[in-house]
Scaffold this motif. Structure first.
Motif, PDB file in Angstrom:
ATOM      1  N   ALA A  32      45.527  10.459 116.913  1.00  0.00           N
ATOM      2  CA  ALA A  32      46.581  10.182 117.691  1.00  0.00           C
ATOM      3  C   ALA A  32      46.773   8.907 118.046  1.00  0.00           C
ATOM      4  O   ALA A  32      47.878   8.545 118.405  1.00  0.00           O
ATOM      5  N   ALA A  33      45.662   8.088 118.366  1.00  0.00           N
ATOM      6  CA  ALA A  33      45.556   6.678 118.412  1.00  0.00           C
ATOM      7  C   ALA A  33      45.151   5.849 117.568  1.00  0.00           C
ATOM      8  O   ALA A  33      44.011   5.442 117.839  1.00  0.00           O
ATOM      9  N   PRO A  34      45.502   5.514 116.245  1.00  0.00           N
ATOM     10  CA  PRO A  34      44.930   4.766 115.275  1.00  0.00           C
ATOM     11  C   PRO A  34      44.652   3.253 115.715  1.00  0.00           C
ATOM     12  O   PRO A  34      43.573   2.769 115.022  1.00  0.00           O
ATOM     13  N   GLN A  35      44.984   2.985 116.631  1.00  0.00           N
ATOM     14  CA  GLN A  35      44.901   1.531 117.319  1.00  0.00           C
ATOM     15  C   GLN A  35      43.649   1.626 117.774  1.00  0.00           C
ATOM     16  O   GLN A  35      42.801   0.504 117.909  1.00  0.00           O
ATOM     17  N   LEU A  36      42.973   2.653 118.031  1.00  0.00           N
ATOM     18  CA  LEU A  36      41.412   2.517 118.714  1.00  0.00           C
ATOM     19  C   LEU A  36      40.517   3.405 117.744  1.00  0.00           C
ATOM     20  O   LEU A  36      39.303   3.448 117.994  1.00  0.00           O
ATOM     21  N   ARG A  37      40.727   3.060 116.476  1.00  0.00           N
ATOM     22  CA  ARG A  37      39.771   3.537 115.285  1.00  0.00           C
ATOM     23  C   ARG A  37      38.530   2.705 115.543  1.00  0.00           C
ATOM     24  O   ARG A  37      37.465   3.314 115.371  1.00  0.00           O
ATOM     25  N   ALA A 145      36.395  -3.901 123.062  1.00  0.00           N
ATOM     26  CA  ALA A 145      37.439  -4.851 123.037  1.00  0.00           C
ATOM     27  C   ALA A 145      38.683  -4.212 122.614  1.00  0.00           C
ATOM     28  O   ALA A 145      39.733  -4.627 122.851  1.00  0.00           O
ATOM     29  N   CYS A 146      38.482  -3.428 121.331  1.00  0.00           N
ATOM     30  CA  CYS A 146      39.706  -2.855 120.673  1.00  0.00           C
ATOM     31  C   CYS A 146      40.492  -2.119 121.508  1.00  0.00           C
ATOM     32  O   CYS A 146      41.843  -2.014 121.465  1.00  0.00           O
ATOM     33  N   VAL A 147      39.930  -1.374 122.487  1.00  0.00           N
ATOM     34  CA  VAL A 147      40.655  -0.418 123.525  1.00  0.00           C
ATOM     35  C   VAL A 147      41.613  -1.423 124.293  1.00  0.00           C
ATOM     36  O   VAL A 147      42.881  -0.778 124.291  1.00  0.00           O
ATOM     37  N   LEU A 148      40.812  -2.435 124.762  1.00  0.00           N
ATOM     38  CA  LEU A 148      41.571  -3.580 125.423  1.00  0.00           C
ATOM     39  C   LEU A 148      42.889  -4.094 124.865  1.00  0.00           C
ATOM     40  O   LEU A 148      43.778  -4.425 125.372  1.00  0.00           O
ATOM     41  N   THR A 154      50.570  -3.475 124.607  1.00  0.00           N
ATOM     42  CA  THR A 154      51.980  -2.318 124.956  1.00  0.00           C
ATOM     43  C   THR A 154      52.418  -3.001 125.992  1.00  0.00           C
ATOM     44  O   THR A 154      53.542  -2.560 126.325  1.00  0.00           O
ATOM     45  N   LEU A 155      52.022  -4.072 126.694  1.00  0.00           N
ATOM     46  CA  LEU A 155      52.538  -4.598 127.935  1.00  0.00           C
ATOM     47  C   LEU A 155      53.515  -5.688 127.608  1.00  0.00           C
ATOM     48  O   LEU A 155      53.355  -6.360 126.605  1.00  0.00           O
TER      49      LEU A 155
END
Length: 164
Positions: A32-37, A145-148, A154-155
């Motif tokens: 769902a959220a590959p950015q958080l891999r 850190a990758c979560v932030l 997105t901002l």
């Protein structure tokens, strides 16, 4: 900022104390959220007790990396008490309340609010705080850190430093 609801919900999951069910949700989180891999991969190979200990080390009380956005904006002053009321107003405007005992400025709760309502106002308003938290997590070398990184990406540009 439509289209980020799934990312915000997944980021909230990542930034909440890692319970026993986190490992079961990792495949869905990756899809769902590959950015958080980066975080998901770390969580997959880390034992639950080690993951919980790392969370406590990174986000435990007394650290400058607390997940309470009011702390970043106001510090430990009397003005900090005003901040949660502003967050609560935003929840109530959408007919929502924080869970019992949870502070309304807790980043996972703010991310869930944005995910459920599409209201990213609190994230935008506290972009500077998110960037400072992201910077500290990056300096620590923690997978959080990758979560932030993903949330901050997105901002809208130029919102960091624009408060209230």
């Amino acid at each position: 900022m439509p289209g980020f609801a799934v990312l915000y919900q997944a980021a909230a999951l990542c930034l909440t104390y890692p319970d026993d069910g986190l490992r079961d949700r990792l495949p869905l989180l990756r899809e769902a959220a590959p950015q958080l891999r980066g975080f998901a991969d770390h969580a997959a190979v880390t034992t639950p007790p080690d993951l919980q200990a790392h969370y406590a080390e990174v986000f435990g009380s007394g650290t400058p990396r607390l997940l309470h956005l009011g702390w970043w904006g106001e510090g430990d002053t009397r003005r900090r008490a005003v901040s949660p009321a502003r967050f609560e107003e935003r929840y109530r405007a959408h007919g929502l309340e924080c869970a019992d005992g949870q502070r309304p400025d807790f980043l996972p709760a703010v991310l869930e609010l944005a995910s459920r309502t599409g209201d990213t106002g609190l994230l935008v308003e506290h972009h500077d705080a998110l960037e400072r938290l992201r910077s500290r997590l990056t300096a620590l070398g923690t997978p959080y850190a990758c979560v932030l990184d993903a949330v901050c990406a997105t901002l809208p540009p130029g919102t960091a430093g624009a408060r209230r």
